[in-house]
Design an enzyme around this catalytic site. Structure first.
Site, short mmCIF file in Angstrom:
data_model
loop_
_atom_site.label_atom_id
_atom_site.label_comp_id
_atom_site.label_asym_id
_atom_site.label_seq_id
_atom_site.Cartn_x
_atom_site.Cartn_y
_atom_site.Cartn_z
N GLY A 1 -11.26 1.59 12.81
CA GLY A 1 -10.88 2.03 14.16
C GLY A 1 -12.05 2.30 15.08
N ARG B 1 -12.99 15.57 8.04
CA ARG B 1 -13.73 15.85 6.79
C ARG B 1 -15.19 16.16 7.11
NH1 ARG B 1 -11.71 10.51 3.70
NH2 ARG B 1 -9.97 10.23 5.14
N GLU C 1 -8.08 -5.53 4.94
CA GLU C 1 -7.95 -5.20 3.52
C GLU C 1 -6.76 -5.92 2.89
OE1 GLU C 1 -9.23 -0.71 3.04
OE2 GLU C 1 -8.58 -1.13 5.07
N ARG D 1 -2.56 -2.14 -3.41
CA ARG D 1 -3.77 -1.35 -3.20
C ARG D 1 -3.67 -0.13 -4.12
NH1 ARG D 1 -4.99 3.27 0.98
NH2 ARG D 1 -7.20 3.49 0.57
N ASN E 1 0.88 -1.17 0.00
CA ASN E 1 0.00 0.00 0.00
C ASN E 1 0.92 1.23 0.00
OD1 ASN E 1 -1.78 2.05 0.51
ND2 ASN E 1 -2.72 1.12 2.32
N HIS F 1 -13.08 2.73 0.08
CA HIS F 1 -13.04 1.66 1.11
C HIS F 1 -13.66 0.36 0.59
CE1 HIS F 1 -13.47 5.21 4.18
NE2 HIS F 1 -12.19 4.92 4.05
N GLU G 1 -14.65 -0.80 15.16
CA GLU G 1 -14.18 -2.00 15.87
C GLU G 1 -14.00 -1.77 17.36
OE1 GLU G 1 -10.61 -3.35 13.84
OE2 GLU G 1 -11.62 -3.07 11.91
N GLY H 1 -11.39 8.09 8.19
CA GLY H 1 -12.34 8.28 7.08
C GLY H 1 -13.50 7.34 7.32
P1 AMP Z 1 -8.61 4.11 11.58
O1 AMP Z 1 -8.58 5.25 10.60
O2 AMP Z 1 -9.38 2.94 11.09
O3 AMP Z 1 -7.25 3.77 12.11
O4 AMP Z 1 -9.43 4.65 12.86
C1 AMP Z 1 -8.99 5.73 13.64
C2 AMP Z 1 -10.11 6.15 14.58
O5 AMP Z 1 -10.45 5.05 15.45
C3 AMP Z 1 -9.75 7.33 15.47
O6 AMP Z 1 -10.81 8.29 15.50
C4 AMP Z 1 -9.65 6.68 16.85
O7 AMP Z 1 -9.99 7.56 17.89
C5 AMP Z 1 -10.68 5.58 16.74
N1 AMP Z 1 -10.52 4.62 17.83
C6 AMP Z 1 -9.48 3.78 18.06
N2 AMP Z 1 -9.66 3.14 19.25
C7 AMP Z 1 -10.83 3.59 19.77
C8 AMP Z 1 -11.56 3.32 20.97
N3 AMP Z 1 -11.11 2.47 21.86
N4 AMP Z 1 -12.74 3.96 21.16
C9 AMP Z 1 -13.20 4.86 20.24
N5 AMP Z 1 -12.55 5.14 19.10
C10 AMP Z 1 -11.39 4.54 18.86
#
Ligand code: AMP
Length: 408
Positions: free
Chosen positions: A333, A243, A386, A93, A7, A182, A336, A214
């Site tokens: 993020g 965004r 992914e 990717r 990626n 995505h 999950e 995102g």
């Molecule tokens: P990603 O772009 O998929 O890496 O997701 C990033 C986002 O996931 C950020 O806004 C983080 O604050 C959120 N995130 C990660 N861990 C947690 C958590 N335990 N509770 C709430 N949001 C989370």
């Protein structure tokens, strides 16, 4: 068969080497600051279990970067293969496939030509993806390479959902339409959801919610994407970290005139200064927003309320678009890990038959059903993968198990 998944960003490069016999990650890593002084490779052998190895060296371009990754993979101390020849294929990717690619594709000269044409649609991403492909072609001649597009899964979205209410000539002249992103993640979690439900994907109506920095939601009906919240760019749909999400377009020329903003400055505000950050004034990170709201910060609370409301609204809209709903999937993020925000999004969806179970919902980063027993719509947390999806597509194409989609 061992597949290297790459990626490539403009100044960074993520990779995984996956052994497809057991679908096991042999090594993974991140190379940062390509072309910038202070380049750093963080290499983790044996998936997440291995010790992190940090290597700093000047990396002027992607070719040197990929050379460094290959060297790390073969290193006698922290390597996982003896010889570069063990890499059977590379899966890349690629962010934008325009209208040309409705599926992953084996890369050849003709595909490269079309990828260059698509670069105009994703000027920040596709050129870096192309650099990665070109570097691999020269470093690993003869090793098959596959492009897996973020947009491809959404090429099934029908015209009624992908043509904007603008003069049609802009679609004809500039290909302005909804593309969606995505896609690899939505496709992966939709497939997993069908597995967990024990039903064929082809008969299911699923809303997949990819909520990270995102965010996008997708209506997956009978296994295909029929609508998705990101569009021509990556700012529509619910608000995101920085965004803006859906905004009345009338606001944009209004603000440009009031503040004397150029198109580039306006774009910067919409992409980088809006969303959770813009509303709260606190942070773009959901954890910071939740913490600030818990301490009584009203604008952080407002950002949370808007985030949940917009997601709930999209889930309802997509249930209507599909004429029903079997499952909701949360991934990425926030999806999950965000226990509180998942509960907040689902509050009010009971009328659809979707009832979250607060106890089962106390999970992070693992596959789990979080709906209450008897909820007719099942709600799941499914960590996205992914890289594995890219590797699976690469394997299928390289082994000739499915036809190449090729250019339409
Ligand atoms: P990603 O772009 O998929 O890496 O997701 C990033 C986002 O996931 C950020 O806004 C983080 O604050 C959120 N995130 C990660 N861990 C947690 C958590 N335990 N509770 C709430 N949001 C989370």
């Amino acid at each position: 068969m061992k597949i290297l998944v790459l990626n490539c960003g403009s100044s960074s490069l993520k990779y995984q080497l996956i052994d497809m016999e057991q679908e096991k990650v042999m090594a993974q890593g991140l190379l940062e600051r390509i072309g910038i002084p202070g380049s750093l490779l963080t290499h983790i052998p044996n998936g997440n279990a291995g010790e992190k190895v940090k290597i700093s060296r000047d990396v002027p371009d992607h070719k040197v970067g990929i050379q460094m990754v290959i060297a790390a993979l073969q290193d006698e101390n922290h390597g996982v293969i003896k010889d570069m020849g063990e890499i059977d294929a590379v899966g890349h990717r690629v962010v934008h496939g325009g209208e040309k690619f409705a599926d992953s594709v084996i890369i050849d000269d003709e595909v490269m030509k079309v990828l260059h044409e698509c670069a105009e649609l994703a000027p920040l991403h596709n050129p870096a993806n192309i650099l990665g492909i070109e570097a691999c072609s020269s470093l690993m001649p003869g090793v098959p390479q596959v492009a897996v597009f973020d947009t491809a899964f959404h090429q099934t979205v029908p015209q009624e959902a992908h043509i904007y209410g603008l003069p049609y000539e802009y679609y004809e002249k500039y290909a302005v339409r909804r593309y969606g992103f995505h896609g690899t993640s939505h496709k992966y979690v939709a497939r997993r959801c069908a597995r967990l439900l024990g039903r064929p994907l082809e008969e299911l109506k699923i809303v997949t919610c990819h909520l990270g920095n995102g965010c996008s939601l997708t209506a997956v009906k009978n296994g295909i994407s029929i609508d998705t919240s990101l569009g021509f760019g990556t700012i529509s749909g619910p608000i995101m970290g920085t965004r803006c999400g859906d905004v009345d377009p009338a606001v944009i020329p209004f603000l440009m005139e009031k503040e004397g903003l150029t198109a580039a400055e306006m774009n910067n505000i919409l992409y980088k200064k809006s969303g959770l950050l813009g509303i709260s004034g606190v942070s773009s990170d959901m954890r910071d927003i939740e913490a600030a709201a818990a301490e009584g910060n009203e604008r952080a609370q407002l950002a949370l309320d808007i985030f949940a409301y917009m997601n709930r609204k999209y889930i309802g809209a997509y249930a209507a678009a599909m004429g029903g709903l079997d499952a909701i999937v949360f991934t990425a993020g926030i999806g999950e890990n965000g226990i509180a925000i998942r509960e907040k999004i689902c509050q009010g969806l009971e009328f659809l038959g979707a009832v979250i179970d607060p106890e089962k919902n106390k999970v992070r980063g693992q596959e789990a059903e979080i709906s209450r027993d008897g909820s007719t719509v099942k709600i799941y947390v499914i960590p996205t993968n992914e890289e594995l999806m890219i590797a699976q597509d690469t394997l299928e194409l390289v082994k000739g198990r499915r036809g190449c989609c090729c250019c339409r």
